[in-house]
Write a protein that holds these residues in place. Structure first.
Motif, PDB file in Angstrom:
ATOM      1  N   GLY A  36      54.856  23.203  -9.639  1.00 16.69           N
ATOM      2  CA  GLY A  36      54.961  22.788 -11.025  1.00 16.69           C
ATOM      3  C   GLY A  36      56.077  23.523 -11.724  1.00 16.69           C
ATOM      4  N   PRO A  37      56.287  23.212 -12.991  1.00 16.54           N
ATOM      5  CA  PRO A  37      57.399  23.823 -13.731  1.00 16.54           C
ATOM      6  C   PRO A  37      57.160  25.307 -14.006  1.00 16.54           C
ATOM      7  CG  PRO A  37      56.025  22.512 -15.195  1.00 16.54           C
ATOM      8  CD  PRO A  37      55.532  22.244 -13.806  1.00 16.54           C
ATOM      9  N   VAL A  38      58.244  26.046 -14.145  1.00 18.62           N
ATOM     10  CA  VAL A  38      58.180  27.452 -14.534  1.00 18.62           C
ATOM     11  C   VAL A  38      57.593  27.547 -15.946  1.00 18.62           C
ATOM     12  CG1 VAL A  38      59.590  29.475 -15.086  1.00 18.62           C
ATOM     13  CG2 VAL A  38      60.084  28.111 -13.040  1.00 18.62           C
ATOM     14  N   SER A  39      56.764  28.570 -16.167  1.00 16.24           N
ATOM     15  CA  SER A  39      56.156  28.775 -17.485  1.00 16.24           C
ATOM     16  C   SER A  39      56.099  30.265 -17.777  1.00 16.24           C
ATOM     17  CB  SER A  39      54.743  28.177 -17.511  1.00 16.24           C
ATOM     18  OG  SER A  39      53.852  28.978 -16.755  1.00 16.24           O
ATOM     19  N   ASP A  40      55.437  30.620 -18.874  1.00 10.06           N
ATOM     20  CA  ASP A  40      55.332  32.044 -19.210  1.00 10.06           C
ATOM     21  C   ASP A  40      54.345  32.787 -18.323  1.00 10.06           C
ATOM     22  OD1 ASP A  40      52.918  31.088 -20.151  1.00 10.06           O
ATOM     23  OD2 ASP A  40      53.146  31.883 -22.181  1.00 10.06           O
ATOM     24  N   HIS A  41      53.673  32.070 -17.369  1.00  4.38           N
ATOM     25  CA  HIS A  41      52.808  32.747 -16.403  1.00  4.38           C
ATOM     26  C   HIS A  41      52.946  32.163 -14.993  1.00  4.38           C
ATOM     27  CE1 HIS A  41      50.506  29.485 -18.346  1.00  4.38           C
ATOM     28  NE2 HIS A  41      49.906  29.317 -17.184  1.00  4.38           N
ATOM     29  N   PHE A  42      54.042  31.427 -14.737  1.00  6.97           N
ATOM     30  CA  PHE A  42      54.331  30.909 -13.392  1.00  6.97           C
ATOM     31  C   PHE A  42      55.836  30.956 -13.181  1.00  6.97           C
ATOM     32  CE2 PHE A  42      55.101  27.273 -10.428  1.00  6.97           C
ATOM     33  CZ  PHE A  42      54.437  27.818  -9.325  1.00  6.97           C
ATOM     34  N   ASP A  43      56.267  31.646 -12.102  1.00  6.60           N
ATOM     35  CA  ASP A  43      57.698  31.851 -11.882  1.00  6.60           C
ATOM     36  C   ASP A  43      58.315  30.829 -10.933  1.00  6.60           C
ATOM     37  OD1 ASP A  43      56.873  32.625  -9.342  1.00  6.60           O
ATOM     38  OD2 ASP A  43      57.329  34.752  -9.615  1.00  6.60           O
ATOM     39  N   GLY A  44      57.566  29.807 -10.591  1.00 11.19           N
ATOM     40  CA  GLY A  44      58.024  28.813  -9.648  1.00 11.19           C
ATOM     41  C   GLY A  44      57.445  28.998  -8.257  1.00 11.19           C
ATOM     42  N   GLN A  45      56.969  30.214  -7.959  1.00 14.14           N
ATOM     43  CA  GLN A  45      56.324  30.515  -6.689  1.00 14.14           C
ATOM     44  C   GLN A  45      54.921  31.086  -6.890  1.00 14.14           C
ATOM     45  OE1 GLN A  45      57.297  29.884  -3.617  1.00 14.14           O
ATOM     46  NE2 GLN A  45      59.316  29.083  -4.131  1.00 14.14           N
ATOM     47  N   ARG A  46      54.811  32.010  -7.834  1.00 14.56           N
ATOM     48  CA  ARG A  46      53.544  32.718  -8.050  1.00 14.56           C
ATOM     49  C   ARG A  46      53.200  32.762  -9.537  1.00 14.56           C
ATOM     50  NH1 ARG A  46      52.154  35.868  -3.369  1.00 14.56           N
ATOM     51  NH2 ARG A  46      53.852  35.772  -1.859  1.00 14.56           N
ATOM     52  N   PHE A  47      51.903  32.786  -9.794  1.00 12.01           N
ATOM     53  CA  PHE A  47      51.416  33.018 -11.143  1.00 12.01           C
ATOM     54  C   PHE A  47      51.423  34.521 -11.430  1.00 12.01           C
ATOM     55  CE2 PHE A  47      49.620  28.988  -9.786  1.00 12.01           C
ATOM     56  CZ  PHE A  47      49.859  28.178 -10.888  1.00 12.01           C
ATOM     57  N   PHE A  48      51.462  34.863 -12.713  1.00  8.08           N
ATOM     58  CA  PHE A  48      51.484  36.279 -13.081  1.00  8.08           C
ATOM     59  C   PHE A  48      50.872  36.447 -14.467  1.00  8.08           C
ATOM     60  CE2 PHE A  48      55.505  34.411 -14.423  1.00  8.08           C
ATOM     61  CZ  PHE A  48      55.681  34.892 -15.718  1.00  8.08           C
ATOM     62  N   PRO A 179      41.190  26.591 -12.309  1.00  5.77           N
ATOM     63  CA  PRO A 179      42.593  26.771 -12.698  1.00  5.77           C
ATOM     64  C   PRO A 179      43.555  26.182 -11.661  1.00  5.77           C
ATOM     65  CG  PRO A 179      41.350  28.831 -12.869  1.00  5.77           C
ATOM     66  CD  PRO A 179      40.505  27.877 -12.096  1.00  5.77           C
ATOM     67  N   LEU A 180      44.799  26.033 -12.053  1.00  3.37           N
ATOM     68  CA  LEU A 180      45.827  25.389 -11.241  1.00  3.37           C
ATOM     69  C   LEU A 180      45.878  25.938  -9.817  1.00  3.37           C
ATOM     70  CD1 LEU A 180      48.807  25.260 -13.789  1.00  3.37           C
ATOM     71  CD2 LEU A 180      47.274  23.381 -13.163  1.00  3.37           C
ATOM     72  N   GLY A 181      46.004  25.041  -8.852  1.00  2.00           N
ATOM     73  CA  GLY A 181      46.140  25.419  -7.453  1.00  2.00           C
ATOM     74  C   GLY A 181      44.838  25.526  -6.712  1.00  2.00           C
ATOM     75  N   TRP A 220      44.087  38.295 -10.969  1.00  4.34           N
ATOM     76  CA  TRP A 220      44.973  37.822  -9.903  1.00  4.34           C
ATOM     77  C   TRP A 220      44.154  36.958  -8.967  1.00  4.34           C
ATOM     78  CZ3 TRP A 220      44.106  39.828  -4.797  1.00  4.34           C
ATOM     79  CH2 TRP A 220      43.160  40.864  -4.741  1.00  4.34           C
ATOM     80  N   SER A 221      44.784  36.471  -7.908  1.00  6.84           N
ATOM     81  CA  SER A 221      44.072  35.618  -6.970  1.00  6.84           C
ATOM     82  C   SER A 221      44.576  35.872  -5.559  1.00  6.84           C
ATOM     83  CB  SER A 221      44.279  34.135  -7.324  1.00  6.84           C
ATOM     84  OG  SER A 221      45.641  33.769  -7.137  1.00  6.84           O
ATOM     85  N   ALA A 222      43.739  35.607  -4.580  1.00  3.04           N
ATOM     86  CA  ALA A 222      44.118  35.576  -3.162  1.00  3.04           C
ATOM     87  C   ALA A 222      42.913  35.095  -2.385  1.00  3.04           C
ATOM     88  CB  ALA A 222      44.563  36.939  -2.656  1.00  3.04           C
ATOM     89  N   ALA A 231      47.504  30.816  -6.682  1.00  2.46           N
ATOM     90  CA  ALA A 231      46.632  29.960  -7.489  1.00  2.46           C
ATOM     91  C   ALA A 231      46.322  30.712  -8.779  1.00  2.46           C
ATOM     92  CB  ALA A 231      45.351  29.610  -6.740  1.00  2.46           C
ATOM     93  N   LEU A 232      46.085  29.974  -9.837  1.00  5.95           N
ATOM     94  CA  LEU A 232      45.867  30.585 -11.141  1.00  5.95           C
ATOM     95  C   LEU A 232      44.428  31.081 -11.280  1.00  5.95           C
ATOM     96  CD1 LEU A 232      47.177  31.184 -13.925  1.00  5.95           C
ATOM     97  CD2 LEU A 232      46.494  28.884 -14.647  1.00  5.95           C
ATOM     98  N   TRP A 233      44.184  31.930 -12.243  1.00  6.34           N
ATOM     99  CA  TRP A 233      42.871  32.459 -12.594  1.00  6.34           C
ATOM    100  C   TRP A 233      42.665  32.226 -14.100  1.00  6.34           C
ATOM    101  CZ3 TRP A 233      47.109  34.740 -10.617  1.00  6.34           C
ATOM    102  CH2 TRP A 233      47.906  35.495 -11.485  1.00  6.34           C
ATOM    103  N   ALA A 234      41.434  32.223 -14.565  1.00  7.14           N
ATOM    104  CA  ALA A 234      41.189  31.908 -15.978  1.00  7.14           C
ATOM    105  C   ALA A 234      39.831  32.416 -16.425  1.00  7.14           C
ATOM    106  CB  ALA A 234      41.263  30.394 -16.205  1.00  7.14           C
TER     107      ALA A 234
END
Length: 354
Positions: A36-48, A179-181, A220-222, A231-234
């Motif tokens: 998905g698109p880069v956002s303020d919590h996704f860098d294109g590869q990993r969520f943060f 959450p996403l992923g 975080w996630s794994a 994958a995202l967490w929420a």
């Protein structure tokens, strides 16, 4: 270290899923779960997490695994509350039952919602090793009412239990929100699951007056050795006919990166469901999990009327004693001038009715 000890560590959602190649923020590699698109919590590869870094180095992990004394836990620590036998539905109020760890049944507006359900004996990818429950679920699986919706906060094994979710799909085919992923992970394990993946800020309506919003949380996630933060967490804001509920599966306090803001944006909250366990040693766990004092601070920043403490006393994940969170919560209540009824450490089978 013998083979069983190694597998036990590998099974832990807190410890061994930091192993492998995913310690360092910004590591490259294909994301098998989400594109998905880069956002303020996704860098294109990993969520943060925008406001805190939860990653650990290999040396920190080794120090934690090999150099941390751990308090003994009993093999069995039964709840003083009998297993709950909930009604088929609740229409006019809200009924909340702690099943154990971060698993709840929330009944309101004719909708039965499960949060992070785990009925398995171990919080682990293995049936023979990993954190084993020391008390029975607060509701027997056979006594669950028809489940309409499931909220999965993230993919650690103590929160995303695919064996339990598969049982629920076979019995009730509930609507699963994650959450996403995480939809990719769940569909691979349970092909016929009705799962929807959402981002922070998304709203999902289950019935008139029963709406869930996914919100940011410091975690975080794994799921394996190479998928850290893919994958995202929420956390979840649950709107009910009797007020809003704020539910957190896992989070660090993160210097109040989220709680005050969520109180202003999504409050007022009738009830906060906050984790109070799996927090020692602090030098390692502070970015991932709140301790009881931080949970009390979070409760106050949220401006909630009442809180329930969970994520303790069922699966041994970290170094503190089985009853340490309850004692530390009592100390924190005294320090901040709270009554016991304002923030209780719940045990499996315990029920709150609004």
């Amino acid at each position: 270290m013998n083979r069983r000890a190694v597998l036990t560590l590998l099974a832990s959602p807190i410890l061994a899923l930091t192993a492998g190649t995913g310690w360092v923020r910004g590591q490259s590699g294909r994301n098998p779960y989400y594109s998905g698109p880069v956002s303020d919590h996704f860098d294109g590869q990993r969520f943060f997490n925008p406001n805190t870094n939860v990653d650990k180095t290999a040396s920190e992990l080794a120090r934690f695994l090999l150099g941390t004394p751990r308090e003994d836990w009993p093999k069995a620590w039964p709840s003083p509350f009998p297993q709950d036998k909930p009604p088929a539905e609740v229409r006019d109020g809200v009924r909340v039952t702690l099943i154990g760890h971060a698993s709840y049944l929330i009944q309101t507006g004719g909708v039965n919602i499960l949060c992070d359900p785990i009925f398995s004996e171990r919080a682990s990818p293995f049936t023979f090793a990993g954190p084993k429950r020391v008390n029975a679920p607060g509701i027997a699986f056979a006594d669950l009412p028809k489940i309409h919706a499931v909220l999965v906060s993230h993919n650690h094994y103590d929160h995303m239990d695919t064996a339990t979710l598969a049982r629920l799909v076979r019995r009730d085919n509930p609507r699963v929100i994650a959450p996403l992923g995480n939809d990719t992970i769940l569909k691979a394990a349970i092909p016929n699951i009705s799962v929807e993946a959402h981002d922070w800020g998304d709203r999902v309506e289950f019935a008139p007056g029963v709406v869930v919003t996914l919100v940011a949380t410091a975690h975080w996630s794994a799921r394996g050795l190479g998928d850290r933060r893919k994958a995202l967490w929420a956390s979840f804001v649950i709107e009910t006919p009797k007020g809003r509920i704020y539910h957190v599966g896992d989070t660090g306090y993160a210097e109040d990166a989220n709680f005050t803001a969520h109180g202003k944006t999504y409050g007022p909250f009738r009830l906060a469901l906050l984790p109070i366990g799996a927090y020692e040693p602090r030098w390692f766990m502070q970015t991932n999990h709140m301790n009881p004092e931080e949970a009390v601070m979070a409760f106050q920043r949220l401006g909630a009327e009442q809180a329930i403490g969970h994520h303790w006393g069922t699966f041994r994940l970290t170094a503190e004693a089985v009853d340490a969170p309850e004692k530390a919560l009592a100390d924190a209540r005294a320090k901040y001038g709270l009554a016991e009824t304002q923030f209780q450490a719940f045990r499996p089978g315990q029920v709150l009715e609004i």
